[in-house]
Design an enzyme around this catalytic site. Structure first.
Site, PDB file in Angstrom:
ATOM      1  CG  HIS A   7     -13.480  -0.110  -8.699  1.00 61.03           C
ATOM      2  ND1 HIS A   7     -13.143   0.581  -8.897  1.00 61.03           N
ATOM      3  CD2 HIS A   7     -14.598  -0.375  -7.839  1.00 61.03           C
ATOM      4  CE1 HIS A   7     -13.600   1.377  -8.492  1.00 61.03           C
ATOM      5  NE2 HIS A   7     -14.736   1.099  -7.926  1.00 61.03           N
ATOM      6  CB  CYS A  54      -0.396   0.412   0.996  1.00 57.66           C
ATOM      7  SG  CYS A  54      -1.709   1.288   1.587  1.00 57.66           S
ATOM      8  CB  CYS A  80      -8.329  -4.139 -17.975  1.00 57.18           C
ATOM      9  SG  CYS A  80      -7.530  -3.435 -16.563  1.00 57.18           S
ATOM     10  CG  HIS A 120     -10.418   3.731  -3.972  1.00 56.55           C
ATOM     11  ND1 HIS A 120     -11.741   2.932  -3.543  1.00 56.55           N
ATOM     12  CD2 HIS A 120     -10.006   4.275  -5.023  1.00 56.55           C
ATOM     13  CE1 HIS A 120     -12.012   2.947  -5.333  1.00 56.55           C
ATOM     14  NE2 HIS A 120     -10.834   2.852  -6.101  1.00 56.55           N
ATOM     15  CB  CYS A 171      -3.954   2.967   5.657  1.00 51.99           C
ATOM     16  SG  CYS A 171      -4.002   3.254   4.603  1.00 51.99           S
ATOM     17  CB  CYS A 220      -9.477  -3.704 -12.005  1.00 50.84           C
ATOM     18  SG  CYS A 220      -8.737  -2.200 -13.117  1.00 50.84           S
ATOM     19  CG  ASP A 244     -13.582  -9.856 -15.893  1.00 51.17           C
ATOM     20  OD1 ASP A 244     -12.602  -9.539 -14.845  1.00 51.17           O
ATOM     21  OD2 ASP A 244     -14.003  -8.829 -16.671  1.00 51.17           O
ATOM     22  CB  CYS A 263      -0.208   2.463   5.733  1.00 49.55           C
ATOM     23  SG  CYS A 263      -1.387   0.314   5.010  1.00 49.55           S
ATOM     24  NE  ARG A 316     -11.070  -7.453 -15.632  1.00 47.90           N
ATOM     25  CZ  ARG A 316     -11.232  -6.333 -15.388  1.00 47.90           C
ATOM     26  NH1 ARG A 316     -10.654  -5.196 -15.020  1.00 47.90           N
ATOM     27  NH2 ARG A 316     -12.465  -6.426 -15.449  1.00 47.90           N
ATOM     28  CB  CYS A 360      -5.216  -0.511   2.701  1.00 56.71           C
ATOM     29  SG  CYS A 360      -4.272  -0.861   3.799  1.00 56.71           S
TER      30      CYS A 360
HETATM   31 ZN   LIG Z   1      -2.477   1.130   3.479  1.00 55.17          ZN
END
Ligand SMILES: [Zn+2]
Length: 130
Positions: free
Chosen positions: A105, A47, A65, A102, A99, A119, A109, A50, A117, A96
Site C-alpha cells: 500500500h 517482482c 513500520c 499485489h 502481472c 509499504c 507519510d 514476473c 511511503r 505490479c
Molecule cells: Zn509482476
C-alpha cells in the site's frame, strides 16, 4: 500496456511459495517484521512473480513500520494503483503493472522528494544486486 503477463491460478500456485501466492495473488499482507530483510548493497528490487524491476535500493528507507519501504518506484509506469476499501479502511493498493501482483500500500507519510511511503511486502520482492 501490451506486454502484460497473465497466468492461471494453478500456474501461479506452482511457481510461488504459499506465502508469496497468498500475498501477491490474494491481496494478503505478510506479518509485520516477518521478512528477514534484504542486502544493503546497490541493486534493484524485482517482482517475485514476473521479474519486473520495481524499486531501487537508493529509494529504500527505514520507516520502522515492519515492512520494506520505498519513497518512489523505479519508474512511474512499473506500478499501478487502485483504491482498496477492505478492512474498513480507505487505502491505496499498489501492484505490479506487468502481472498485477499485489505488492502493498501507499501512504502519504514518506520522506521527500515524493512524501510517499510505498509499504511493500518483502515476499512480493526479489533482490538483484547490480
Ligand atoms: Zn509482476
Amino acid at each position: 500496456m501490451s506486454d502484460k503477463i497473465t497466468k492461471t491460478d494453478a500456474e501461479w500456485r506452482e511457481q510461488l511459495t504459499d506465502e508469496q501466492y497468498r500475498v501477491t495473488r490474494q491481496h494478503g499482507t505478510e506479518r509485520a517484521g516477518s521478512h528477514p530483510g534484504f542486502p544493503k548493497e546497490a541493486g534493484t528490487f524485482t517482482c517475485v512473480c514476473c521479474g519486473a524491476p520495481l524499486f531501487e535500493q537508493d529509494t529504500k528507507y527505514e520507516s520502522h513500520c515492519g515492512w520494506p519501504s520505498f519513497y518512489a518506484p523505479k519508474a512511474k509506469e512499473v506500478v499501478e494503483m487502485s483504491r482498496d476499501e477492505s478492512h474498513g479502511m480507505q487505502r491505496i493498493e499498489v501492484h505490479c503493472a506487468k502481472c498485477e501482483a499485489h505488492l502493498g500500500h501507499i501512504f502519504p507519510d514518506g520522506p521527500q522528494p515524493t512524501g510517499l511511503r510505498y509499504c511493500i511486502n518483502g515476499v512480493a520482492l526479489d533482490f538483484q544486486p547490480d
